[in-house]
Design a protein around this motif. Structure first.
Motif, PDB file in Angstrom:
ATOM      1  N   GLU A 276       1.016  -1.250  -0.074  1.00  0.00           N
ATOM      2  CA  GLU A 276      -0.005   0.059   0.017  1.00  0.00           C
ATOM      3  C   GLU A 276       0.897   1.179   0.089  1.00  0.00           C
ATOM      4  OE1 GLU A 276      -2.736   0.144   3.048  1.00  0.00           O
ATOM      5  OE2 GLU A 276      -4.089  -1.657   2.179  1.00  0.00           O
ATOM      6  N   ILE A 277       1.849   1.215   0.738  1.00  0.00           N
ATOM      7  CA  ILE A 277       2.794   2.598   0.727  1.00  0.00           C
ATOM      8  C   ILE A 277       3.549   2.837  -0.612  1.00  0.00           C
ATOM      9  CG2 ILE A 277       5.033   3.194   1.734  1.00  0.00           C
ATOM     10  CD1 ILE A 277       4.440   1.763   4.355  1.00  0.00           C
ATOM     11  N   THR A 278       3.653   1.457  -1.213  1.00  0.00           N
ATOM     12  CA  THR A 278       4.292   1.642  -2.390  1.00  0.00           C
ATOM     13  C   THR A 278       3.351   2.171  -3.578  1.00  0.00           C
ATOM     14  OG1 THR A 278       5.758  -0.392  -2.423  1.00  0.00           O
ATOM     15  CG2 THR A 278       5.382   0.398  -4.774  1.00  0.00           C
ATOM     16  N   SER A 279       2.074   1.759  -3.489  1.00  0.00           N
ATOM     17  CA  SER A 279       1.043   2.634  -4.209  1.00  0.00           C
ATOM     18  C   SER A 279       0.778   4.055  -3.717  1.00  0.00           C
ATOM     19  CB  SER A 279      -0.378   1.784  -3.610  1.00  0.00           C
ATOM     20  OG  SER A 279      -1.488   2.538  -4.773  1.00  0.00           O
ATOM     21  N   VAL A 280       1.085   4.154  -2.612  1.00  0.00           N
ATOM     22  CA  VAL A 280       0.943   5.745  -2.377  1.00  0.00           C
ATOM     23  C   VAL A 280       2.043   6.551  -2.739  1.00  0.00           C
ATOM     24  CG1 VAL A 280       1.018   7.319  -0.317  1.00  0.00           C
ATOM     25  CG2 VAL A 280      -0.303   5.500  -0.131  1.00  0.00           C
ATOM     26  N   ASP A 281       3.376   5.881  -2.763  1.00  0.00           N
ATOM     27  CA  ASP A 281       4.545   6.416  -3.294  1.00  0.00           C
ATOM     28  C   ASP A 281       4.469   6.878  -4.708  1.00  0.00           C
ATOM     29  OD1 ASP A 281       6.319   6.914  -1.393  1.00  0.00           O
ATOM     30  OD2 ASP A 281       7.263   5.052  -1.600  1.00  0.00           O
ATOM     31  N   LEU A 282       3.868   5.770  -5.556  1.00  0.00           N
ATOM     32  CA  LEU A 282       3.459   6.028  -7.097  1.00  0.00           C
ATOM     33  C   LEU A 282       2.619   7.079  -7.311  1.00  0.00           C
ATOM     34  CD1 LEU A 282       3.588   2.221  -8.041  1.00  0.00           C
ATOM     35  CD2 LEU A 282       5.339   4.015  -8.253  1.00  0.00           C
ATOM     36  N   SER A 283       1.382   7.172  -6.306  1.00  0.00           N
ATOM     37  CA  SER A 283       0.671   8.030  -6.670  1.00  0.00           C
ATOM     38  C   SER A 283       0.969   9.750  -6.299  1.00  0.00           C
ATOM     39  CB  SER A 283      -0.801   7.804  -5.777  1.00  0.00           C
ATOM     40  OG  SER A 283      -1.328   6.634  -6.163  1.00  0.00           O
ATOM     41  N   MET A 284       1.792   9.795  -5.367  1.00  0.00           N
ATOM     42  CA  MET A 284       2.284  10.961  -5.085  1.00  0.00           C
ATOM     43  C   MET A 284       3.019  11.633  -5.978  1.00  0.00           C
ATOM     44  SD  MET A 284       1.044  11.716  -2.445  1.00  0.00           S
ATOM     45  CE  MET A 284       1.750  13.405  -1.826  1.00  0.00           C
ATOM     46  N   GLN A 285       3.833  10.653  -6.754  1.00  0.00           N
ATOM     47  CA  GLN A 285       4.899  10.995  -7.826  1.00  0.00           C
ATOM     48  C   GLN A 285       4.016  11.358  -9.040  1.00  0.00           C
ATOM     49  OE1 GLN A 285       8.687  10.468  -8.011  1.00  0.00           O
ATOM     50  NE2 GLN A 285       8.011  11.948  -9.504  1.00  0.00           N
ATOM     51  N   ALA A 286       2.889  10.605  -9.343  1.00  0.00           N
ATOM     52  CA  ALA A 286       2.273  11.269 -10.476  1.00  0.00           C
ATOM     53  C   ALA A 286       1.615  12.450 -10.303  1.00  0.00           C
ATOM     54  CB  ALA A 286       1.071   9.928 -10.625  1.00  0.00           C
ATOM     55  N   ILE A 287       1.256  12.793  -9.111  1.00  0.00           N
ATOM     56  CA  ILE A 287       0.332  14.240  -8.844  1.00  0.00           C
ATOM     57  C   ILE A 287       1.766  15.098  -8.819  1.00  0.00           C
ATOM     58  CG2 ILE A 287      -0.225  15.533  -6.834  1.00  0.00           C
ATOM     59  CD1 ILE A 287      -1.778  12.792  -5.722  1.00  0.00           C
ATOM     60  N   ARG A 288       2.866  14.598  -8.451  1.00  0.00           N
ATOM     61  CA  ARG A 288       3.995  15.982  -8.418  1.00  0.00           C
ATOM     62  C   ARG A 288       4.189  16.062  -9.919  1.00  0.00           C
ATOM     63  NH1 ARG A 288      10.348  14.617  -7.385  1.00  0.00           N
ATOM     64  NH2 ARG A 288      10.795  16.538  -6.479  1.00  0.00           N
ATOM     65  N   ASN A 289       4.308  14.960 -10.767  1.00  0.00           N
ATOM     66  CA  ASN A 289       4.625  15.152 -12.188  1.00  0.00           C
ATOM     67  C   ASN A 289       3.390  15.955 -12.810  1.00  0.00           C
ATOM     68  OD1 ASN A 289       6.742  13.620 -11.724  1.00  0.00           O
ATOM     69  ND2 ASN A 289       5.920  11.623 -12.698  1.00  0.00           N
ATOM     70  N   ALA A 290       2.270  15.816 -12.499  1.00  0.00           N
ATOM     71  CA  ALA A 290       1.230  16.434 -13.258  1.00  0.00           C
ATOM     72  C   ALA A 290       1.398  17.958 -12.717  1.00  0.00           C
ATOM     73  CB  ALA A 290      -0.216  15.746 -12.765  1.00  0.00           C
ATOM     74  N   ILE A 291       1.497  18.401 -11.536  1.00  0.00           N
ATOM     75  CA  ILE A 291       1.758  19.462 -11.118  1.00  0.00           C
ATOM     76  C   ILE A 291       2.812  20.443 -11.994  1.00  0.00           C
ATOM     77  CG2 ILE A 291       2.348  21.193  -9.040  1.00  0.00           C
ATOM     78  CD1 ILE A 291       0.868  19.316  -7.465  1.00  0.00           C
ATOM     79  N   ARG A 292       3.933  19.763 -12.011  1.00  0.00           N
ATOM     80  CA  ARG A 292       5.244  20.322 -12.654  1.00  0.00           C
ATOM     81  C   ARG A 292       4.691  20.338 -14.062  1.00  0.00           C
ATOM     82  NH1 ARG A 292      10.402  16.998 -10.546  1.00  0.00           N
ATOM     83  NH2 ARG A 292      10.975  18.514  -8.722  1.00  0.00           N
ATOM     84  N   SER A 293       4.038  19.582 -14.759  1.00  0.00           N
ATOM     85  CA  SER A 293       3.597  19.611 -16.112  1.00  0.00           C
ATOM     86  C   SER A 293       2.719  21.066 -16.398  1.00  0.00           C
ATOM     87  CB  SER A 293       2.846  18.451 -16.683  1.00  0.00           C
ATOM     88  OG  SER A 293       3.703  17.297 -16.596  1.00  0.00           O
ATOM     89  N   ALA A 294       1.683  21.014 -15.409  1.00  0.00           N
ATOM     90  CA  ALA A 294       0.893  22.192 -15.407  1.00  0.00           C
ATOM     91  C   ALA A 294       1.414  23.386 -15.213  1.00  0.00           C
ATOM     92  CB  ALA A 294      -0.194  21.885 -14.386  1.00  0.00           C
ATOM     93  N   ASP A 295       2.614  23.551 -14.365  1.00  0.00           N
ATOM     94  CA  ASP A 295       3.308  24.748 -14.367  1.00  0.00           C
ATOM     95  C   ASP A 295       4.143  25.118 -15.475  1.00  0.00           C
ATOM     96  OD1 ASP A 295       2.475  24.961 -11.701  1.00  0.00           O
ATOM     97  OD2 ASP A 295       4.235  24.093 -10.657  1.00  0.00           O
ATOM     98  N   GLN A 296       4.522  24.167 -16.393  1.00  0.00           N
ATOM     99  CA  GLN A 296       5.260  24.512 -17.439  1.00  0.00           C
ATOM    100  C   GLN A 296       4.462  24.877 -18.797  1.00  0.00           C
ATOM    101  OE1 GLN A 296       7.315  20.946 -18.156  1.00  0.00           O
ATOM    102  NE2 GLN A 296       8.839  21.110 -16.457  1.00  0.00           N
ATOM    103  N   GLU A 297       3.139  24.731 -18.464  1.00  0.00           N
ATOM    104  CA  GLU A 297       2.118  25.050 -19.580  1.00  0.00           C
ATOM    105  C   GLU A 297       2.115  26.590 -19.697  1.00  0.00           C
ATOM    106  OE1 GLU A 297      -1.397  22.780 -19.292  1.00  0.00           O
ATOM    107  OE2 GLU A 297      -0.419  21.153 -19.630  1.00  0.00           O
TER     108      GLU A 297
END
Length: 297
Positions: A276-297
């Motif tokens: 479950e922790i691994t799933s959370v780690d991957l989800s948090m990474q995906a959220i971070r990546n999405a935020i960074r992509s939005a900032d670059q637009e």
């Protein structure tokens, strides 16, 4: 911190699983180890600290190493025949680190300081990170005499430092780097492996290839090629996320309990929590990546 290839690309670096005995005392800091340094980094401002702002903080019985961390030198002699150093043939139980490690102790302190400097340099190199600093905290230690002697006995070997050198025990000096995100773990590992004073001996990717108990971490076995600790012995660096570090602390306590009720059930629950922790780690990474992509637009 810039986005890296992430978990999928890093899986190519996976190594075969190794036994827990070959890690920094089964994945987590133990009370029987001599921790000489701990540095927390919780913000961009803290992440800009340079290596010169601190060193390995030592106890009264552990004098500071004063040699420059990156002073280029000729290759040091091998561990079995160092520069005039001698180690006690058989140190009794209860010896201080200085007594147990003998003339090697100052070089071990220097190796520890160089590991700390590697991580500090990485933090400084990523000080322009647009969010949480890549390293939440890091620590290092020289294995206590009692812990090393116990490990050697489990290997049915003579409990002396000289034996440890001959067996090339690789976690006598070790560091742990705790990161916020999975990408940061791989980025920090790549930075350390790319340093000219570091020669990578082995890279074990337990994130891409978890241990059966659910443990996920990236382990580097390295040698230093410059400075007073050059070619002394292999060193271990563990890198993992703060979430799995929390899990590993509890798992470690259970592993070394003499007796525990419902042990199989508890280990199964720990494995489920690790997943479950691994799933959370991957989800948090995906959220971070999405935020960074939005900032670059």
């Amino acid at each position: 911190m810039r986005s890296t290839n992430g978990l999928g690309a890093a899986a190519a670096d996976g190594q075969n699983q190794a036994s827990a005995a070959d890690s920094l005392d089964a994945n987590t800091p133990g009370a029987d180890q001599l921790f000489l340094h701990a540095q927390g980094v919780g913000s961009r401002g803290a992440a800009t600290q340079g290596a010169g702002s601190h060193g390995a903080s030592s106890s009264a019985s552990a004098p500071q190493a004063t040699s420059p961390a990156h002073a280029p030198q000729g290759a040091a002699p091998s561990a079995s025949a160092p520069r005039g150093a001698t180690c006690p043939p058989s140190a009794p139980e209860g010896d201080s680190p200085q007594e147990f490690y003998g003339d090697y102790y100052q070089r071990l302190l220097e190796a520890q300081r160089q590991l700390d400097t590697l991580v500090d340099d990485y933090i400084a190199a990523r000080s322009d990170s647009d969010d949480l600093g890549p390293v939440v905290y890091h620590s290092s230690r020289i294995k206590s005499p009692e812990s090393l002697q116990g490990k050697l006995r489990r290997l049915d070997a003579k409990p002396t430092f000289e034996t440890a050198l001959s067996l090339q025990i690789h976690d006598i000096v070790g560091a742990r780097v705790i990161c916020a995100f999975i990408d940061d773990v791989y980025d920090a590992a790549d930075y350390i492996c790319g340093r000219p004073e570091v020669r990578v001996q082995q890279r074990k990717d337990y994130i891409a290839n978890p241990k059966p108990n659910g443990y996920r971490s990236l382990h580097l076995i390295v040698r230093l090629t410059q400075g007073p600790a050059a070619d002394l012995l292999p060193l271990e660096i563990q890198l993992r996320t703060i979430a799995i570090d929390f899990w590993a602390t509890l798992e470690h306590k259970i592993k070394y309990k003499k007796t525990i009720a419902n042990e199989e059930l508890m280990r199964a629950e720990l494995k489920r929590c690790a997943d479950e922790i691994t799933s959370v780690d991957l989800s948090m990474q995906a959220i971070r990546n999405a935020i960074r992509s939005a900032d670059q637009e």
